[in-house]
Write a protein that holds these residues in place. Structure first.
Motif, mmCIF file in Angstrom:
data_model
loop_
_atom_site.group_PDB
_atom_site.id
_atom_site.type_symbol
_atom_site.label_atom_id
_atom_site.label_comp_id
_atom_site.label_asym_id
_atom_site.label_seq_id
_atom_site.Cartn_x
_atom_site.Cartn_y
_atom_site.Cartn_z
ATOM 1 N N GLN A 77 2.021 2.034 -3.652
ATOM 2 C CA GLN A 77 0.931 2.492 -4.503
ATOM 3 C C GLN A 77 0.431 3.872 -4.116
ATOM 4 O OE1 GLN A 77 -1.930 -0.298 -6.361
ATOM 5 N NE2 GLN A 77 -1.466 -1.583 -4.585
ATOM 6 N N ALA A 78 0.570 4.219 -2.838
ATOM 7 C CA ALA A 78 0.109 5.531 -2.398
ATOM 8 C C ALA A 78 0.990 6.664 -2.906
ATOM 9 C CB ALA A 78 0.057 5.563 -0.862
ATOM 10 N N GLU B 147 2.199 6.300 -8.656
ATOM 11 C CA GLU B 147 1.005 5.927 -9.410
ATOM 12 C C GLU B 147 1.281 4.653 -10.203
ATOM 13 O OE1 GLU B 147 0.802 10.521 -9.380
ATOM 14 O OE2 GLU B 147 2.294 8.928 -9.122
ATOM 15 N N GLU C 225 0.822 -1.205 0.000
ATOM 16 C CA GLU C 225 0.000 0.000 0.000
ATOM 17 C C GLU C 225 0.863 1.265 0.000
ATOM 18 O OE1 GLU C 225 -2.757 -0.082 3.179
ATOM 19 O OE2 GLU C 225 -3.777 -1.922 2.491
#
Length: 617
Positions: free
Chosen positions: A152-153, A156, A149
């Motif tokens: 991905q945060a 992009e 996570e």
């Protein structure tokens, strides 16, 4: 297969494992209309993105490559990344932000060119082609990326290429789609070849032909804005790849007239000047070519103590003076015997250590086909063994001195170790197709390629036209030589009235009496003329001076002019020389012309008749 600049064999040793893998995929999975640059400095600010990808339809893509593993990343945000390394934590820039900043800087640079932006509409002034950026995580799979996570945060997903997406087994179309997905918009009109060259002109100042920014690290900072000409000239892609791919050791380039050999030499000099402590020596045979090269380096901000450009015999004279070794007596040695003795004294002084060998960080030899083998051997000895940097440019078809043509030798026998590092340039970019066809047809027997493929010996290369078209060469028959001079006065005045500067016009002659008549006639007509190397005591040549250049055919070697006039063809071949040597000399003279070639004669000599027969003039 895409074109990678520099070549993979040259730059792979300084790549990380991930960069090597990506470079191989980009080369093999993309089509031939893709251009790739690895770690090539961009613009006057010398930005260093890992990869730049350019495609006529897909536009420009900047890629940053990181060999990080998932457990190496300690923390990350949109600005920085902290890595957990064996010697402790290290904070670096976020690679996606880094790639984005590079892409925006490139876009800003290119938007200064009206021919690269949209001329109307809501996006007026913005680039007329897509540009994008992304990150390649060469040790993190897509599955690992999606499971994180934190990654991905901050990164992009559509701007990231993962490990399993650059495997050798990846489908070419899937690989290309992954690249295309980095950009969220497309344009319908592909870039033209002229626009691609303009992009290269802006991004890489070193490939510009003509005025360019200084490339040396200690030069004053360059202005961010630069007047961009409507018509630009840049290195051909093969020339650029060759220039950037010249690695260590000895190198030999066989190239036809007008193939850009000297461009490569200049680029190589500028590159070496940034890295070497010892001075660089550039040697050529002609005084006029040496003067032209000095002007080029002066325009690029390189001082004479960093790059010394000398014609061979002048350099020999310098060495004898510098090391207090007596020069030959002109009374004892006359004519060619003097120059032969001059060279022999230098050779002997180097052999016994009176003149130190290895005193130059690099030696580069232009028009090496005009050098005697013993001259080349001497030059090789002057290269510092630690740098071992030697570049020899050669074109056997332009060898205009009989003695050199008859001497057979191998480069290895002279100490030139260039096996596996020899390049052949076949494309003539200087002359229009019309000029090259006439010159090549006239000298066809002299341009027959060698059957031998031995790269350790001089080879003859058949020129190939680059396809640029222009005016047909002219062969004008007049009553006498005086009429030829009157005609040339009128023609050069016409060219000048049409916008050609005086110093872009050359008149190449074979005999001194021709030059005497021409010089007098030009001066009477008020035309500024510089008689280059008029006598042995006046050997100056100022390429920038606004004057027509009156040059011997021999001294024209290595030079080029938009307009070339060659009078007196009715007196060729010269009765005191071999016809084959004279034909070779006329071929060299004709191929000095970039756009216009004017030939005049007052009688039907064998050369005039041959020109008419083979060219239809």
């Amino acid at each position: 297969m895409a074109t990678l600049i520099p070549s993979f064999s040259t730059c792979s040793q300084r790549m990380t494992p991930g960069e090597r893998r990506l470079a191989q995929r980009l080369e093999s999975k993309l089509e031939e209309d893709y251009l790739l640059w690895y770690d090539v400095p961009v613009g006057s600010k010398r930005l260093h993105p890992d990869f730049i990808v350019l495609h006529p339809l897909r536009g420009l893509i900047v890629l940053e490559v990181k060999d990080w593993k998932l457990d190496t990343i300690q923390t990350l945000d949109r600005i920085t990344v902290t890595l957990c390394l064996p010697h402790g934590p290290k904070t670096v820039a976020n690679p996606l932000r880094q790639a984005r900043d590079y892409a925006l800087a490139i876009a800003h640079l290119l938007e200064q060119d009206p021919l690269l932006v949209q001329g109307a509409g809501i996006h007026q002034g913005k680039l007329a082609f897509p540009y994008s950026y992304g990150v390649v995580l060469s040790h993190i799979t897509r599955k690992q990326f999606e499971a994180s996570e934190g990654l991905q945060a901050v990164l992009e997903p559509h701007l990231v290429i993962c490990q399993n997406e650059i495997f050798e087994s990846v489908d070419p179309l899937a690989f290309q789609e992954r690249l295309w997905n980095l950009c969220t918009y497309t344009f319908g009109e592909p870039l033209t070849p002229a626009q691609v060259d303009r992009i290269r002109w802006h991004l890489f100042p070193e490939v510009r032909i003509g005025v360019q920014l200084s490339l040396l690290p200690d030069e004053p900072s360059q202005p961010e804005t630069l007047t961009v000409p409507d018509l630009i000239r840049v290195m051909d892609l093969q020339q650029e790849q060759l220039a950037r791919s010249l690695g260590e050791g000895h190198r030999v380039i066989h190239g036809v007239a007008g193939s850009g050999k000297t461009l490569v030499l200049v680029y190589r000099c500028l590159h070496l000047a940034q890295t070497l402590d010892k001075p660089i020596l550039v040697l050529c045979f002609n005084v006029s070519l040496a003067a032209k090269l000095r002007q080029v380096f002066h325009e690029k901000g390189v001082e004479g103590d960093r790059i010394a450009v000398r014609h061979f015999h002048g350099w020999c004279n310098d060495l004898l003076w510098q090391y207090r070794i007596p020069k030959p007596s002109p009374n004892e040695f006359r004519g060619t015997a003097y120059t032969e003795e001059l060279v022999q004294r230098v050779i002997q002084a180097v052999e016994v250590g009176k003149i130190p060998a290895g005193q130059y960080g690099a030696v580069l030899i232009d028009e090496g086909h005009d050098f005697h083998p013993e001259w080349l051997k001497l030059a090789v000895q002057m290269v510092d063994p630690e740098t071992d940097a030697l570049l020899l440019l050669y074109d056997d078809a332009q060898s205009i001195y009989e003695k050199q043509q008859k001497q057979k030798f191998s480069f290895r026998s002279l100490g030139i170790q260039a096996q596996g590092r020899t390049t052949i340039l076949k494309v003539n970019y200087r002359n229009t197709d019309e000029i090259l066809q006439v010159a090549s047809a006239f000298a066809r027997e002299l341009l027959t390629p060698d059957e031998s493929s031995d790269e350790d010996s001089p080879v003859r290369v058949q020129p190939i036209t680059a396809g640029r078209h222009g005016a047909l060469p002219e062969l004008i028959k007049l009553p006498n030589f005086q009429a030829e001079t009157h005609y040339l006065v009128e023609r050069v005045q016409q060219f000048h009235a049409q916008g050609t500067p005086w110093n872009q016009i050359a008149v190449l002659y074979r005999a001194k009496w021709m030059a005497e008549n021409l010089s007098d006639r030009f001066q009477q007509a008020g035309i500024p003329v510089e008689w280059v190397n008029q006598n042995s005591t006046s050997r100056n040549y100022d390429p920038a001076a606004e004057s027509i250049k009156l040059v011997t055919m021999h001294s024209s070697k290595g030079l080029e002019f938009p307009v070339v006039c060659i009078p007196g063809l009715g007196y060729l071949p010269n009765s005191h020389a071999q016809p084959e040597d004279e034909a070779r000399l006329l071929y060299v003279a004709m191929t000095r012309a970039v756009d216009h070639l004017v030939l005049t004669c007052d009688r039907e000599s064998t050369f005039v008749m041959k020109l008419k027969a083979v060219s239809g003039l």
